[in-house]
Design an enzyme around this catalytic site. Structure first.
Site, PDB file in Angstrom:
ATOM      1  N   CYS A 260       8.024 -43.836  34.361  1.00  0.00           N
ATOM      2  CA  CYS A 260       7.016 -43.144  35.182  1.00  0.00           C
ATOM      3  C   CYS A 260       7.606 -41.986  35.966  1.00  0.00           C
ATOM      4  CB  CYS A 260       6.317 -44.133  36.105  1.00  0.00           C
ATOM      5  SG  CYS A 260       7.401 -44.892  37.328  1.00  0.00           S
ATOM      6  N   ARG A 288      -0.623 -37.426  33.424  1.00  0.00           N
ATOM      7  CA  ARG A 288      -1.184 -37.806  34.722  1.00  0.00           C
ATOM      8  C   ARG A 288      -2.354 -36.870  35.056  1.00  0.00           C
ATOM      9  NH1 ARG A 288       1.895 -40.585  38.381  1.00  0.00           N
ATOM     10  NH2 ARG A 288      -0.082 -40.686  39.495  1.00  0.00           N
TER      11      ARG A 288
HETATM   12  N1   CP Z   1       5.223 -41.396  38.689  1.00  0.00           N
HETATM   13  C1   CP Z   1       4.818 -41.003  39.910  1.00  0.00           C
HETATM   14  O1   CP Z   1       3.865 -41.562  40.470  1.00  0.00           O
HETATM   15  O2   CP Z   1       5.505 -39.955  40.419  1.00  0.00           O
HETATM   16  P1   CP Z   1       5.441 -39.395  41.912  1.00  0.00           P
HETATM   17  O3   CP Z   1       6.032 -40.441  42.823  1.00  0.00           O
HETATM   18  O4   CP Z   1       6.239 -38.122  41.879  1.00  0.00           O
HETATM   19  O5   CP Z   1       4.002 -39.139  42.278  1.00  0.00           O
HETATM   20  N1  NVA Z   2       8.248 -48.349  41.427  1.00  0.00           N
HETATM   21  C1  NVA Z   2       8.334 -46.980  41.896  1.00  0.00           C
HETATM   22  C2  NVA Z   2       7.331 -46.118  41.184  1.00  0.00           C
HETATM   23  C3  NVA Z   2       7.368 -44.660  41.601  1.00  0.00           C
HETATM   24  C4  NVA Z   2       6.324 -43.830  40.921  1.00  0.00           C
HETATM   25  C5  NVA Z   2       8.112 -46.950  43.393  1.00  0.00           C
HETATM   26  O1  NVA Z   2       7.206 -47.636  43.878  1.00  0.00           O
HETATM   27  O2  NVA Z   2       8.856 -46.256  44.089  1.00  0.00           O
END
Ligand code: CP
Ligand code: NVA
Length: 305
Positions: A260, A288
Site C-alpha cells: 500500500c 487510489r
Molecule cells: N497507502 C496510503 O494510504 O498512503 P498514505 O498514507 O500516503 O495516504
Molecule cells: N499499516 C500502515 C498503512 C499505511 C497506509 C499504517 O497504518 O501506518
C-alpha cells in the site's frame, strides 16, 4: 432525513456493489485518460479530516474531487477545534451541515463510527488503526486490470496482522478469494475479524507456506503509524518476514506483488521485489484516485448508469 450510506469497512457494501464499483473505477480511469470531462460532484465539497500523515490518500481524494468538478477542505487537529477537545459528535453535526461528503483518517475505529452516527452525509474511512478499506478498492482494481477476477485466487499476506491485514480478511469474504496470513505469534489479526470471515482467511505463520503457489503476495510496514516506539522490537519479531526474491520464487510464476506504501526497502520488502517486474505498487497507488472517485460517485449519486 434518510440515513446516509457510509464506507467504514468493505462490509458496508455488498459483494455485488463492490464488483460494480471496481468496474466503474476502471471506466472512470479510461474516461480520465481520454480527457473526458465528467463532473457529477460540481459545486460539492469533501471535508477531509486527517489525524495522521498521508501522501496518497490526501492527494487522491483532493484530485478526485477537483476532477469531479467539486472541491475539498483539508482539516487537521492542529488547526481545528478537534485538536482542542471539541467533541466528535458536535464536529460531525456541524461539518455535515456544510459539506457533502466527509473523509476521515484517525486512530481509534470507534471515533469514525461515532462520527458517522452523527453525520448527515456519507463518511468514508481513509484509515483507522483497525482497517483501511479504500486501499483495498485500489488493490482489487489493480488485480482485476492485470489478471481478471480475483474470485477463487489465493492471496498471501506476509507480516503484521494490522489495519491492512484486516481489510484483506474482509476482502477475502467480499471478493471470494482465499487469504493465507503469515504473521509472527503475537501479531495476529483480531480474532473477531478472522472468525467472521469463516474459511476465507487462515493464519499459516510460515511465510513460505503462505506464498506457495499464491497469485498475489502482499505486505505492509512492520510498525504502523502510532507504533513508532515499537519499531525496534517489531524489526526483531518480523526479521524472517521479508518479501524477497526467494519468497516470490515460491509463488505462482504469474504472481503479482502489492504494497500500500509507504514502503521500507530492506525491511518488509527487498528493493528487488518492489522495484521488480512482479510489483504493481505504482499502479496500485494511482488506482487510489480512480477507485475513490467511483466510491464518492456511488455514495453521493447512487449506483452509476
Ligand atoms: N497507502 C496510503 O494510504 O498512503 P498514505 O498514507 O500516503 O495516504
Ligand atoms: N499499516 C500502515 C498503512 C499505511 C497506509 C499504517 O497504518 O501506518
Amino acid at each position: 432525513m434518510d440515513t446516509p450510506r457510509h464506507f467504514l469497512s468493505l462490509l458496508d457494501l455488498t459483494p455485488d456493489e463492490l464488483d460494480r464499483l471496481i468496474q466503474r473505477a476502471i471506466e472512470l480511469k479510461r474516461m480520465q485518460q481520454a480527457g473526458e470531462i465528467y463532473e457529477p460532484l460540481k459545486n460539492r465539497v469533501l471535508g477531509m479530516v486527517f489525524e495522521k500523515s498521508s501522501t496518497r490518500t490526501r492527494v487522491s481524494f483532493e484530485t478526485g474531487m477537483a476532477q469531479f468538478g467539486g472541491s475539498s477542505i483539508f482539516l487537521s487537529p492542529r488547526d481545528t477545534q478537534l485538536g482542542r477537545g471539541e467533541p466528535i459528535e458536535d464536529t460531525a453535526r456541524v461539518l455535515s451541515r456544510m459539506v457533502d461528503l466527509i473523509m476521515i483518517r484517525t486512530f481509534e475505529h470507534e471515533k469514525i463510527e461515532t462520527f458517522a452516527s452523527y453525520s448527515r452525509v456519507p463518511v468514508i474511512n481513509a484509515l483507522t488503526d483497525h482497517n483501511h478499506p479504500c486501499q483495498l478498492l485500489a488493490d482489487m482494481q489493480t488485480y482485476v486490470e492485470r489478471r481478471g477476477s480475483i474470485a477463487g485466487r489465493t492471496v498471501a499476506w506476509i507480516g503484521d496482522g494490522n489495519n491492512m491485514c484486516h481489510s484483506y480478511v474482509n476482502a477475502a469474504r467480499q471478493f471470494g478469494f482465499k487469504l493465507r496470513i503469515a504473521c509472527p505469534e503475537g501479531f495476529d489479526p483480531a480474532g473477531g475479524v478472522l472468525q467472521a470471515a469463516g474459511g476465507a482467511a487462515e493464519i499459516v505463520r510460515d511465510p513460505r507456506d503462505a506464498a506457495e503457489g499464491a497469485d498475489l503476495v502482499v505486505t505492509d510496514v512492520w510498525a504502523s503509524m502510532g507504533q513508532e516506539e515499537e519499531q525496534e522490537r517489531r524489526a526483531k519479531a518480523f526479521a524472517d518476514y521479508q518479501v524477497n526474491d526467494a519468497l516470490m520464487a515460491l509463488a505462482d510464476k504469474e504472481a503479482l506483488f502489492m504494497h500500500c506504501l509507504p514502503a521500507h526497502r530492506g525491511e518488509e520488502v527487498s528493493a528487488s521485489v518492489i522495484d521488480g517486474p512482479q510489483s504493481v505498487a505504482w499502479e496500485e497507488a494511482e488506482n487510489r484516485l480512480h477507485s475513490q472517485k467511483a466510491l464518492m460517485e456511488f455514495l453521493y449519486c447512487g449506483v452509476p448508469g
